[in-house]
Design a protein around this motif. Structure first.
Motif, mmCIF file in Angstrom:
data_model
loop_
_atom_site.group_PDB
_atom_site.id
_atom_site.type_symbol
_atom_site.label_atom_id
_atom_site.label_comp_id
_atom_site.label_asym_id
_atom_site.label_seq_id
_atom_site.Cartn_x
_atom_site.Cartn_y
_atom_site.Cartn_z
ATOM 1 N N MET A 34 26.439 -1.896 5.482
ATOM 2 C CA MET A 34 25.432 -2.327 4.527
ATOM 3 C C MET A 34 26.099 -2.503 3.163
ATOM 4 O O MET A 34 26.883 -1.668 2.729
ATOM 5 N N ASP A 35 25.768 -3.594 2.465
ATOM 6 C CA ASP A 35 26.335 -3.864 1.153
ATOM 7 C C ASP A 35 25.735 -2.944 0.104
ATOM 8 O O ASP A 35 24.531 -2.703 0.086
ATOM 9 N N ARG A 36 26.615 -2.441 -0.753
ATOM 10 C CA ARG A 36 26.149 -1.613 -1.869
ATOM 11 C C ARG A 36 25.712 -2.530 -3.003
ATOM 12 O O ARG A 36 26.285 -3.588 -3.210
ATOM 13 N N PRO A 37 24.685 -2.113 -3.744
ATOM 14 C CA PRO A 37 24.257 -2.934 -4.883
ATOM 15 C C PRO A 37 25.401 -3.106 -5.885
ATOM 16 O O PRO A 37 26.180 -2.183 -6.116
ATOM 17 N N ARG A 38 25.509 -4.269 -6.450
ATOM 18 C CA ARG A 38 26.515 -4.577 -7.455
ATOM 19 C C ARG A 38 26.212 -3.781 -8.717
ATOM 20 O O ARG A 38 25.059 -3.639 -9.100
ATOM 21 N N THR A 39 27.241 -3.275 -9.372
ATOM 22 C CA THR A 39 27.024 -2.535 -10.611
ATOM 23 C C THR A 39 26.883 -3.499 -11.775
ATOM 24 O O THR A 39 27.332 -4.638 -11.715
ATOM 25 N N PHE A 40 26.257 -3.038 -12.813
ATOM 26 C CA PHE A 40 26.053 -3.807 -14.036
ATOM 27 C C PHE A 40 27.139 -3.360 -15.001
ATOM 28 O O PHE A 40 27.220 -2.190 -15.363
ATOM 29 N N ASP A 41 28.011 -4.283 -15.438
ATOM 30 C CA ASP A 41 29.118 -3.909 -16.308
ATOM 31 C C ASP A 41 29.046 -4.645 -17.646
ATOM 32 O O ASP A 41 28.094 -5.387 -17.913
ATOM 33 N N LEU A 42 30.060 -4.455 -18.474
ATOM 34 C CA LEU A 42 30.071 -5.042 -19.805
ATOM 35 C C LEU A 42 30.046 -6.571 -19.756
ATOM 36 O O LEU A 42 29.373 -7.209 -20.575
ATOM 37 N N ASP A 43 30.746 -7.165 -18.803
ATOM 38 C CA ASP A 43 30.706 -8.625 -18.664
ATOM 39 C C ASP A 43 29.293 -9.104 -18.327
ATOM 40 O O ASP A 43 28.834 -10.110 -18.863
ATOM 41 N N ASP A 44 28.607 -8.364 -17.467
ATOM 42 C CA ASP A 44 27.218 -8.713 -17.134
ATOM 43 C C ASP A 44 26.315 -8.567 -18.362
ATOM 44 O O ASP A 44 25.439 -9.406 -18.601
ATOM 45 N N ALA A 45 26.526 -7.490 -19.134
ATOM 46 C CA ALA A 45 25.726 -7.276 -20.349
ATOM 47 C C ALA A 45 25.955 -8.423 -21.327
ATOM 48 O O ALA A 45 25.000 -8.913 -21.952
ATOM 49 N N ASN A 46 27.179 -8.879 -21.463
ATOM 50 C CA ASN A 46 27.480 -9.991 -22.358
ATOM 51 C C ASN A 46 26.808 -11.275 -21.869
ATOM 52 O O ASN A 46 26.230 -12.025 -22.666
ATOM 53 N N GLU A 47 26.848 -11.532 -20.582
ATOM 54 C CA GLU A 47 26.204 -12.728 -20.029
ATOM 55 C C GLU A 47 24.683 -12.662 -20.189
ATOM 56 O O GLU A 47 24.038 -13.667 -20.483
ATOM 57 N N LEU A 48 24.111 -11.479 -20.008
ATOM 58 C CA LEU A 48 22.667 -11.313 -20.192
ATOM 59 C C LEU A 48 22.288 -11.573 -21.644
ATOM 60 O O LEU A 48 21.338 -12.309 -21.930
ATOM 61 N N ARG A 49 23.040 -11.005 -22.584
ATOM 62 C CA ARG A 49 22.789 -11.221 -24.004
ATOM 63 C C ARG A 49 22.865 -12.705 -24.347
ATOM 64 O O ARG A 49 21.986 -13.254 -25.003
ATOM 65 N N ARG A 50 23.889 -13.374 -23.850
ATOM 66 C CA ARG A 50 24.052 -14.799 -24.108
ATOM 67 C C ARG A 50 22.900 -15.600 -23.512
ATOM 68 O O ARG A 50 22.314 -16.453 -24.173
ATOM 69 N N ALA A 51 22.551 -15.301 -22.268
ATOM 70 C CA ALA A 51 21.493 -16.050 -21.576
ATOM 71 C C ALA A 51 20.138 -15.858 -22.260
ATOM 72 O O ALA A 51 19.377 -16.814 -22.422
ATOM 73 N N ILE A 52 19.828 -14.639 -22.669
ATOM 74 C CA ILE A 52 18.560 -14.383 -23.365
ATOM 75 C C ILE A 52 18.534 -15.162 -24.673
ATOM 76 O O ILE A 52 17.536 -15.805 -25.005
ATOM 77 N N GLY A 53 19.624 -15.116 -25.421
ATOM 78 C CA GLY A 53 19.696 -15.849 -26.684
ATOM 79 C C GLY A 53 19.512 -17.346 -26.489
ATOM 80 O O GLY A 53 18.757 -17.996 -27.218
ATOM 81 N N GLU A 54 20.202 -17.920 -25.509
ATOM 82 C CA GLU A 54 20.076 -19.360 -25.242
ATOM 83 C C GLU A 54 18.656 -19.721 -24.815
ATOM 84 O O GLU A 54 18.119 -20.753 -25.230
ATOM 85 N N THR A 55 18.053 -18.884 -23.996
ATOM 86 C CA THR A 55 16.683 -19.139 -23.539
ATOM 87 C C THR A 55 15.715 -19.105 -24.713
ATOM 88 O O THR A 55 14.862 -19.991 -24.859
ATOM 89 N N ILE A 56 15.842 -18.117 -25.566
ATOM 90 C CA ILE A 56 14.961 -18.006 -26.738
ATOM 91 C C ILE A 56 15.133 -19.226 -27.643
ATOM 92 O O ILE A 56 14.150 -19.811 -28.104
ATOM 93 N N ARG A 57 16.389 -19.618 -27.884
ATOM 94 C CA ARG A 57 16.617 -20.790 -28.743
ATOM 95 C C ARG A 57 16.036 -22.056 -28.118
ATOM 96 O O ARG A 57 15.460 -22.892 -28.827
#
Length: 152
Positions: free
Chosen positions: A1-24
């Protein structure tokens, strides 16, 4: 069974960028200046505020907020009234027209999001979005809590 992927700093940066782009992208559809929309939103959500409190919320100077409130008053979207707790102060409140405008703006923005999601996302991706607001709300609470601890 696959383990859930962890959330790391690169993911946090991509989330921050994506939220900002979506809001704009959402904001670009507004004809009313974002500062005015944001002030109307504060008033709709939380009731009357002093100009100083609105300035702190938006992180602008008192002078700038006074101009914004004056513009909203001139458009009939907000009004000032005496502050019962401070004889020298005033409170800024929404008018009925201001309430209608912010409701219309929220509906327009939400409709744009729904339309874009229906045209660009798979049913599975839309299901992820359906759960995203609750997850982001929890993240916001954690971010605000972290910010309060640092300021103490």
């Amino acid at each position: 069974m696959d383990r859930p992927r962890t959330f790391d700093l690169d993911d946090a940066n991509e989330l921050r960028r994506a939220i900002g782009e979506t809001i704009r992208a959402i904001r670009r559809s507004e004809t009313t200046p974002e500062g005015q929309i944001e002030v109307l939103g504060f008033l709709a959500r939380d009731g009357a505020f002093s100009i100083a409190a609105l300035a702190r919320l938006r992180r602008v100077r008192h002078q700038s907020m006074r101009v914004t409130v004056g513009d909203l008053e001139a458009q009939g979207l907000a009004h000032r009234s005496p502050d019962p707790a401070d004889a020298r102060g005033v409170l800024v409140s929404l008018t009925d027209a201001g309430r209608a405008m912010i409701d219309e703006s929220r509906t327009r923005r939400s409709t744009r999001i729904l339309t874009a999601a229906e045209s660009a996302l798979t049913p599975g991706e839309r299901a992820v979005l359906a759960r995203a607001a609750g997850v982001l709300d929890k993240l916001t609470v954690a971010l605000e809590h972290d910010g309060q601890e640092r300021s103490v």
